[in-house]
Scaffold this motif. Structure first.
Motif, short mmCIF file in Angstrom:
data_model
loop_
_atom_site.label_atom_id
_atom_site.label_comp_id
_atom_site.label_asym_id
_atom_site.label_seq_id
_atom_site.Cartn_x
_atom_site.Cartn_y
_atom_site.Cartn_z
N ARG A 115 -10.80 -11.37 26.84
CA ARG A 115 -11.34 -10.35 25.82
C ARG A 115 -12.24 -11.05 25.76
NH1 ARG A 115 -5.27 -10.60 22.48
NH2 ARG A 115 -6.45 -12.85 21.49
N GLN A 146 -7.12 -5.43 37.09
CA GLN A 146 -6.77 -4.45 36.29
C GLN A 146 -5.36 -4.26 35.38
OE1 GLN A 146 -9.48 -2.35 34.60
NE2 GLN A 146 -10.22 -3.80 36.40
N ASP A 147 -3.91 -4.95 35.81
CA ASP A 147 -2.69 -4.73 34.96
C ASP A 147 -2.99 -5.54 33.97
OD1 ASP A 147 -2.28 -2.16 35.90
OD2 ASP A 147 -0.57 -2.84 37.72
N TRP A 148 -2.73 -6.71 34.30
CA TRP A 148 -3.13 -8.43 33.38
C TRP A 148 -4.03 -7.60 32.14
CZ3 TRP A 148 -0.37 -12.63 33.93
CH2 TRP A 148 -0.35 -13.35 33.02
N ILE A 149 -5.06 -7.76 33.11
CA ILE A 149 -6.28 -7.45 31.73
C ILE A 149 -5.75 -6.17 30.71
CG2 ILE A 149 -8.92 -6.43 31.05
CD1 ILE A 149 -9.46 -7.54 33.91
N ALA A 150 -4.91 -5.10 30.87
CA ALA A 150 -4.98 -4.06 29.76
C ALA A 150 -4.05 -4.78 29.34
CB ALA A 150 -4.81 -2.83 30.84
N GLY A 151 -2.91 -5.87 29.71
CA GLY A 151 -2.10 -6.86 29.44
C GLY A 151 -2.39 -7.30 28.08
N GLN A 206 -5.46 -7.42 26.34
CA GLN A 206 -5.84 -6.58 25.91
C GLN A 206 -5.16 -6.04 24.42
OE1 GLN A 206 -9.10 -6.05 25.08
NE2 GLN A 206 -9.69 -6.81 27.22
N ALA A 207 -3.44 -5.36 25.02
CA ALA A 207 -3.50 -4.83 23.93
C ALA A 207 -2.32 -6.66 23.31
CB ALA A 207 -1.41 -4.62 24.82
#
Length: 223
Positions: A121, A201-206, A208-209
């Motif tokens: 993050r 990108q999926d991991w990074i989105a997770g 960030q959430a």
């Protein structure tokens, strides 16, 4: 039975990232269980039966009654379950080099791990890394350059196609970005390819959430 993978916080857990990417790369269905690290319930939670084989460490993969822990072991287990076609280069010489690089990543680069923990993050301003970290970065650049020059012409990754060795280096890629660490010019294209991969990108989105903040993994931001 669907595979079940226990992982730590996506923001901070570098080894979990490797195990998770391996599951994604396998194409097999798997259930993901995120276990918050170092919260008030962590010590009790890690004593549960599902963590016993790994002594409370993540990632840990369950396949019915079969249990696999340690990221590189998970890679090899899933490689066997997918007929050996998705993780390692087909060429014998390339495969030998890729396995050697993955093993070196697994066992080495202690200063980089210790001084620059994964924190997806954040992006911090550049600071001069220690001599030990600079030496390790130089070694990583050497490995990447050799792989790209010898075997990387077929794609954007170290051995052309995305595979196990990229999985093992993925958390290092995030560290280079987070801490604005100095890398060779040629490495920028590879770093961007890893970050742009759909799995990343999926991991990074997770990450960030997530709403967890683990202070010991948060580096101070300089003015």
């Amino acid at each position: 039975m669907t595979l079940k993978l226990f992982i730590g916080n996506k923001t901070y857990s570098s080894w979990s990232l490797r195990g998770w990417l391996a599951c994604k790369q396998s194409g097999l269905l798997f259930e993901e269980a995120v276990v918050p690290l170092y919260d008030e319930a962590w010590d009790k939670r890690r004593e549960g039966d599902e963590f016993a084989p790994s002594q409370g460490k993540v990632p840990i993969l369950w396949d019915s009654e079969i249990v696999v822990w340690d990221s590189l072991a998970i890679v090899e287990y899933l490689n066997e379950k997918t007929d050996g076609t998705l993780f390692w280069p087909a060429d014998e010489a390339a495969r030998a080099m890729a396995r050697s690089m993955a093993a070196e990543m697994h066992s080495s680069f202690a200063a980089l791990r210790r001084e620059h923990g994964m924190n997806i993050r954040q992006i911090y301003p550049p600071r001069q890394p220690s001599e030990a970290v600079v030496a390790e970065i130089n070694r990583i650049m050497e490995l990447w350059a050799q792989a790209r020059a010898r075997f990387g012409t077929g794609g954007d990754f170290l051995f052309g196609e995305f595979g196990a060795v990229d999985i093992m280096f993925a958390p290092v890629v995030t560290r280079f970005i987070t801490y604005s660490l100095p890398v060779a010019r040629f490495a920028h294209a590879y770093i961007q390819a890893v970050i742009a991969h759909p799995f990343m990108q999926d991991w990074i989105a997770g990450a960030q959430a997530e709403d967890w903040v683990i202070e010991k993994f948060e580096a101070p931001v300089e003015a």
